[in-house]
Design a protein around this motif. Structure first.
Motif, PDB file in Angstrom:
ATOM      1  N   PHE A  37       0.857  -1.177   0.000  1.00  0.00           N
ATOM      2  CA  PHE A  37       0.000   0.000   0.000  1.00  0.00           C
ATOM      3  C   PHE A  37       0.895   1.229   0.000  1.00  0.00           C
ATOM      4  N   ARG A  38       0.328   2.366  -0.363  1.00  0.00           N
ATOM      5  CA  ARG A  38       1.126   3.594  -0.325  1.00  0.00           C
ATOM      6  C   ARG A  38       0.263   4.751   0.146  1.00  0.00           C
ATOM      7  N   GLN A  39       0.953   5.717   0.716  1.00  0.00           N
ATOM      8  CA  GLN A  39       0.266   6.909   1.198  1.00  0.00           C
ATOM      9  C   GLN A  39       1.129   8.131   0.914  1.00  0.00           C
ATOM     10  N   ARG A  45      -4.375   6.283   2.389  1.00  0.00           N
ATOM     11  CA  ARG A  45      -3.587   5.114   2.038  1.00  0.00           C
ATOM     12  C   ARG A  45      -4.347   4.303   1.001  1.00  0.00           C
ATOM     13  N   GLU A  46      -3.642   3.828  -0.021  1.00  0.00           N
ATOM     14  CA  GLU A  46      -4.300   3.106  -1.110  1.00  0.00           C
ATOM     15  C   GLU A  46      -3.550   1.829  -1.448  1.00  0.00           C
ATOM     16  N   GLU A  47      -4.308   0.889  -1.989  1.00  0.00           N
ATOM     17  CA  GLU A  47      -3.720  -0.371  -2.427  1.00  0.00           C
ATOM     18  C   GLU A  47      -2.832  -0.151  -3.635  1.00  0.00           C
ATOM     19  N   VAL A  48      -1.709  -0.877  -3.666  1.00  0.00           N
ATOM     20  CA  VAL A  48      -0.848  -0.902  -4.845  1.00  0.00           C
ATOM     21  C   VAL A  48      -0.945  -2.282  -5.495  1.00  0.00           C
ATOM     22  N   GLU A  49      -0.548  -3.315  -4.748  1.00  0.00           N
ATOM     23  CA  GLU A  49      -0.618  -4.681  -5.260  1.00  0.00           C
ATOM     24  C   GLU A  49      -0.752  -5.644  -4.105  1.00  0.00           C
TER      25      GLU A  49
END
Length: 123
Positions: A37-39, A45-49
């Motif tokens: 995840f990244r913020q 915060r959001e999903e990446v993979e």
């Protein structure tokens, strides 16, 4: 006790590549999902993979499809995030997280988190 430790972030110019890693310990479940995840500052915060064990099912956010690839080395208990063609908008703190059984893009469903590794991409 589950511990997740990220490493491998850094600062680089647009178009470059990085491969952060997430080393896990204390996971005793036979089926679980590890997600990146990244913020970014001021954003949620959001999903990446995501990648699930043991099926190796993966899920990618549309923003990184074709550029990022998630993989895992079960012998090393490590999940990698190969990041290619990086863009300034990829700048964020990158976290790995774990949840038992099935993958989900909902961050609040993940009870275990690492401390994060910073990725900064300049134009």
């Amino acid at each position: 006790q589950v511990m997740l430790v990220e490493s491998g972030g850094g600062s680089l110019q647009a178009g470059g590549s990085l491969r952060p890693s997430c080393e896990a310990s204390g996971i005793t479940a036979s089926e679980y999902c590890v997600g990146w995840f990244r913020q970014a500052p001021g954003k949620e915060r959001e999903e990446v993979e995501l990648i699930r064990t043991p099926s190796n099912y993966t899920h990618y956010a549309d923003t990184v499809k074709g550029r990022f690839t998630i993989s895992q080395d079960n012998a090393k208990n490590t999940v990698y995030l190969q990041m290619n063609s990086l863009k300034p908008e990829d700048t964020a703190m990158y976290y790995c997280a774990a949840v038992w059984n099935f993958c989900t893009v909902i961050t609040s469903h993940y009870p275990h988190w690492g401390q994060g590794t910073q990725v900064t991409v300049s134009s």
